[in-house]
Design a protein around this motif. Structure first.
Motif, PDB file in Angstrom:
ATOM      1  N   VAL A  38      27.596  41.243  46.286  1.00 23.00           N
ATOM      2  CA  VAL A  38      28.863  41.445  45.586  1.00 23.00           C
ATOM      3  C   VAL A  38      29.877  40.432  46.102  1.00 23.00           C
ATOM      4  O   VAL A  38      30.262  40.461  47.275  1.00 23.00           O
ATOM      5  CB  VAL A  38      29.406  42.877  45.802  1.00 23.00           C
ATOM      6  CG1 VAL A  38      30.720  43.069  45.048  1.00 23.00           C
ATOM      7  CG2 VAL A  38      28.377  43.923  45.369  1.00 23.00           C
ATOM      8  N   ALA A  39      30.278  39.512  45.223  1.00 25.15           N
ATOM      9  CA  ALA A  39      31.349  38.573  45.565  1.00 25.15           C
ATOM     10  C   ALA A  39      32.665  39.266  45.238  1.00 25.15           C
ATOM     11  O   ALA A  39      32.848  39.768  44.126  1.00 25.15           O
ATOM     12  CB  ALA A  39      31.211  37.287  44.755  1.00 25.15           C
ATOM     13  N   VAL A  79      35.770  36.076  48.550  1.00 25.84           N
ATOM     14  CA  VAL A  79      36.286  34.898  47.854  1.00 25.84           C
ATOM     15  C   VAL A  79      37.789  34.910  48.079  1.00 25.84           C
ATOM     16  O   VAL A  79      38.534  35.663  47.452  1.00 25.84           O
ATOM     17  CB  VAL A  79      35.930  34.909  46.350  1.00 25.84           C
ATOM     18  CG1 VAL A  79      36.494  33.666  45.668  1.00 25.84           C
ATOM     19  CG2 VAL A  79      34.426  34.986  46.168  1.00 25.84           C
ATOM     20  N   ASN A  80      38.210  34.103  49.052  1.00 21.85           N
ATOM     21  CA  ASN A  80      39.607  34.032  49.461  1.00 21.85           C
ATOM     22  C   ASN A  80      39.825  32.669  50.111  1.00 21.85           C
ATOM     23  O   ASN A  80      39.338  32.435  51.223  1.00 21.85           O
ATOM     24  CB  ASN A  80      39.934  35.161  50.443  1.00 21.85           C
ATOM     25  CG  ASN A  80      41.373  35.154  50.885  1.00 21.85           C
ATOM     26  OD1 ASN A  80      42.024  34.113  50.942  1.00 21.85           O
ATOM     27  ND2 ASN A  80      41.895  36.328  51.220  1.00 21.85           N
ATOM     28  N   PRO A  81      40.531  31.763  49.427  1.00 20.35           N
ATOM     29  CA  PRO A  81      40.710  30.418  49.968  1.00 20.35           C
ATOM     30  C   PRO A  81      41.605  30.346  51.205  1.00 20.35           C
ATOM     31  O   PRO A  81      41.681  29.313  51.862  1.00 20.35           O
ATOM     32  CB  PRO A  81      41.335  29.656  48.802  1.00 20.35           C
ATOM     33  CG  PRO A  81      42.007  30.703  47.982  1.00 20.35           C
ATOM     34  CD  PRO A  81      41.177  31.949  48.138  1.00 20.35           C
ATOM     35  N   ASN A  82      42.254  31.461  51.555  1.00 23.51           N
ATOM     36  CA  ASN A  82      43.193  31.459  52.673  1.00 23.51           C
ATOM     37  C   ASN A  82      42.629  32.028  53.968  1.00 23.51           C
ATOM     38  O   ASN A  82      43.340  32.135  54.961  1.00 23.51           O
ATOM     39  CB  ASN A  82      44.453  32.233  52.282  1.00 23.51           C
ATOM     40  CG  ASN A  82      45.131  31.616  51.090  1.00 23.51           C
ATOM     41  OD1 ASN A  82      45.310  30.408  51.006  1.00 23.51           O
ATOM     42  ND2 ASN A  82      45.487  32.453  50.119  1.00 23.51           N
ATOM     43  N   CYS A 120      34.111  33.248  54.196  1.00 23.30           N
ATOM     44  CA  CYS A 120      34.876  33.245  52.954  1.00 23.30           C
ATOM     45  C   CYS A 120      34.614  31.962  52.176  1.00 23.30           C
ATOM     46  O   CYS A 120      34.389  30.901  52.764  1.00 23.30           O
ATOM     47  CB  CYS A 120      36.377  33.321  53.232  1.00 23.30           C
ATOM     48  SG  CYS A 120      36.918  34.917  53.825  1.00 23.30           S
ATOM     49  N   TYR A 121      34.690  32.076  50.870  1.00 31.26           N
ATOM     50  CA  TYR A 121      34.563  30.926  49.982  1.00 31.26           C
ATOM     51  C   TYR A 121      35.833  30.812  49.152  1.00 31.26           C
ATOM     52  O   TYR A 121      36.462  31.820  48.827  1.00 31.26           O
ATOM     53  CB  TYR A 121      33.336  31.075  49.088  1.00 31.26           C
ATOM     54  CG  TYR A 121      32.063  31.037  49.895  1.00 31.26           C
ATOM     55  CD1 TYR A 121      31.459  29.830  50.207  1.00 31.26           C
ATOM     56  CD2 TYR A 121      31.502  32.207  50.394  1.00 31.26           C
ATOM     57  CE1 TYR A 121      30.313  29.785  50.988  1.00 31.26           C
ATOM     58  CE2 TYR A 121      30.361  32.172  51.178  1.00 31.26           C
ATOM     59  CZ  TYR A 121      29.772  30.961  51.466  1.00 31.26           C
ATOM     60  OH  TYR A 121      28.650  30.922  52.245  1.00 31.26           O
ATOM     61  N   ALA A 122      36.200  29.574  48.826  1.00 26.68           N
ATOM     62  CA  ALA A 122      37.429  29.331  48.078  1.00 26.68           C
ATOM     63  C   ALA A 122      37.297  29.733  46.615  1.00 26.68           C
ATOM     64  O   ALA A 122      38.286  30.101  45.972  1.00 26.68           O
ATOM     65  CB  ALA A 122      37.826  27.860  48.180  1.00 26.68           C
ATOM     66  N   SER A 123      36.076  29.684  46.080  1.00 27.40           N
ATOM     67  CA  SER A 123      35.859  30.031  44.679  1.00 27.40           C
ATOM     68  C   SER A 123      34.440  30.549  44.505  1.00 27.40           C
ATOM     69  O   SER A 123      33.586  30.369  45.386  1.00 27.40           O
ATOM     70  CB  SER A 123      36.069  28.805  43.789  1.00 27.40           C
ATOM     71  OG  SER A 123      35.013  27.888  43.975  1.00 27.40           O
ATOM     72  N   LEU A 124      34.184  31.140  43.368  1.00 19.64           N
ATOM     73  CA  LEU A 124      32.831  31.608  43.079  1.00 19.64           C
ATOM     74  C   LEU A 124      31.850  30.444  43.051  1.00 19.64           C
ATOM     75  O   LEU A 124      30.702  30.581  43.490  1.00 19.64           O
ATOM     76  CB  LEU A 124      32.800  32.340  41.730  1.00 19.64           C
ATOM     77  CG  LEU A 124      33.540  33.673  41.671  1.00 19.64           C
ATOM     78  CD1 LEU A 124      33.586  34.191  40.234  1.00 19.64           C
ATOM     79  CD2 LEU A 124      32.882  34.700  42.585  1.00 19.64           C
ATOM     80  N   ALA A 125      32.288  29.306  42.549  1.00 22.92           N
ATOM     81  CA  ALA A 125      31.423  28.130  42.453  1.00 22.92           C
ATOM     82  C   ALA A 125      30.945  27.646  43.820  1.00 22.92           C
ATOM     83  O   ALA A 125      29.899  26.995  43.914  1.00 22.92           O
ATOM     84  CB  ALA A 125      32.148  27.004  41.727  1.00 22.92           C
ATOM     85  N   ASP A 126      31.665  27.960  44.883  1.00 21.47           N
ATOM     86  CA  ASP A 126      31.303  27.517  46.228  1.00 21.47           C
ATOM     87  C   ASP A 126      30.233  28.391  46.891  1.00 21.47           C
ATOM     88  O   ASP A 126      29.675  28.009  47.921  1.00 21.47           O
ATOM     89  CB  ASP A 126      32.542  27.505  47.130  1.00 21.47           C
ATOM     90  CG  ASP A 126      33.572  26.479  46.696  1.00 21.47           C
ATOM     91  OD1 ASP A 126      33.177  25.453  46.114  1.00 21.47           O
ATOM     92  OD2 ASP A 126      34.771  26.725  46.933  1.00 21.47           O
ATOM     93  N   ILE A 127      29.939  29.543  46.318  1.00 22.32           N
ATOM     94  CA  ILE A 127      28.972  30.473  46.925  1.00 22.32           C
ATOM     95  C   ILE A 127      27.565  29.912  46.734  1.00 22.32           C
ATOM     96  O   ILE A 127      27.150  29.657  45.608  1.00 22.32           O
ATOM     97  CB  ILE A 127      29.109  31.877  46.301  1.00 22.32           C
ATOM     98  CG1 ILE A 127      30.510  32.438  46.576  1.00 22.32           C
ATOM     99  CG2 ILE A 127      28.028  32.816  46.858  1.00 22.32           C
ATOM    100  CD1 ILE A 127      30.808  33.734  45.838  1.00 22.32           C
ATOM    101  N   PRO A 128      26.815  29.746  47.833  1.00 19.85           N
ATOM    102  CA  PRO A 128      25.499  29.099  47.748  1.00 19.85           C
ATOM    103  C   PRO A 128      24.318  30.012  47.406  1.00 19.85           C
ATOM    104  O   PRO A 128      23.178  29.568  47.399  1.00 19.85           O
ATOM    105  CB  PRO A 128      25.326  28.518  49.158  1.00 19.85           C
ATOM    106  CG  PRO A 128      26.035  29.487  50.038  1.00 19.85           C
ATOM    107  CD  PRO A 128      27.234  29.951  49.227  1.00 19.85           C
ATOM    108  N   VAL A 129      24.573  31.283  47.140  1.00 19.04           N
ATOM    109  CA  VAL A 129      23.501  32.227  46.815  1.00 19.04           C
ATOM    110  C   VAL A 129      23.809  32.923  45.484  1.00 19.04           C
ATOM    111  O   VAL A 129      24.962  32.976  45.063  1.00 19.04           O
ATOM    112  CB  VAL A 129      23.331  33.291  47.933  1.00 19.04           C
ATOM    113  CG1 VAL A 129      22.912  32.643  49.248  1.00 19.04           C
ATOM    114  CG2 VAL A 129      24.591  34.113  48.106  1.00 19.04           C
ATOM    115  N   PRO A 130      22.781  33.488  44.833  1.00 11.73           N
ATOM    116  CA  PRO A 130      23.032  34.221  43.592  1.00 11.73           C
ATOM    117  C   PRO A 130      23.918  35.441  43.829  1.00 11.73           C
ATOM    118  O   PRO A 130      23.827  36.089  44.876  1.00 11.73           O
ATOM    119  CB  PRO A 130      21.634  34.639  43.139  1.00 11.73           C
ATOM    120  CG  PRO A 130      20.695  33.718  43.834  1.00 11.73           C
ATOM    121  CD  PRO A 130      21.355  33.374  45.142  1.00 11.73           C
TER     122      PRO A 130
END
Length: 147
Positions: free
Chosen positions: A21-22, A51-54, A63-73
């Protein structure tokens, strides 16, 4: 477009099949609802991806800045952002091939629904994932039959 919630059986099936769950808008503040809900979901066996760029890390997870940055499904994108910010999140969720887009209690948006549904996602709005999970899978992920 009139939005109709998926049935309880459909929601239960989504929760049973989902592990990752992102959480868009997950706060590192322990007093925020996003933190409390995500912590509870993590304790029930879900892999939480903040998912929190801060922030660098929340709940012990990178944490990842965006959904696109997540390396797993990602199985479910759970959203804790105001309604007007959700259409781009729906576009990102479609782009990464998420299984479902879930807007938390009090969050609704017709454009977001259109984007998600047209993109093949299961769409849930104005419901708390923790409440639904507590009702439908009271024993947690380990007791959920795999489908």
């Amino acid at each position: 477009m009139a939005y109709i919630h998926p049935s309880r059986d459909e929601i239960k099936s989504i929760l049973q099949k989902s592990m990752t769950v992102a959480v868009v808008g997950l706060s590192d503040n322990k007093d925020r609802v996003s933190y409390m809900v995500s912590e509870a979901m993590q304790a029930k066996g879900y892999k939480i991806i903040p998912v929190n760029p801060n922030s660098e890390s929340i709940l012990g997870e990178k944490c990842y800045a965006s959904l696109a940055d997540i390396p797993v499904p990602v199985d479910i994108v759970n959203v804790f952002r105001r309604s007007e910010f959700t259409p781009p999140i729906a576009q990102e969720a479609v782009a990464i091939g998420a299984g479902a887009l879930w807007l938390q209690l009090g969050i609704t948006n017709e454009e977001t629904a259109r984007i998600a549904i047209a993109g093949g996602l299961t769409y849930i709005e104005d419901r708390c994932i923790k409440v639904e999970d507590s009702i439908l899978l009271p024993e947690g992920k380990s007791s959920a039959p795999k489908t």
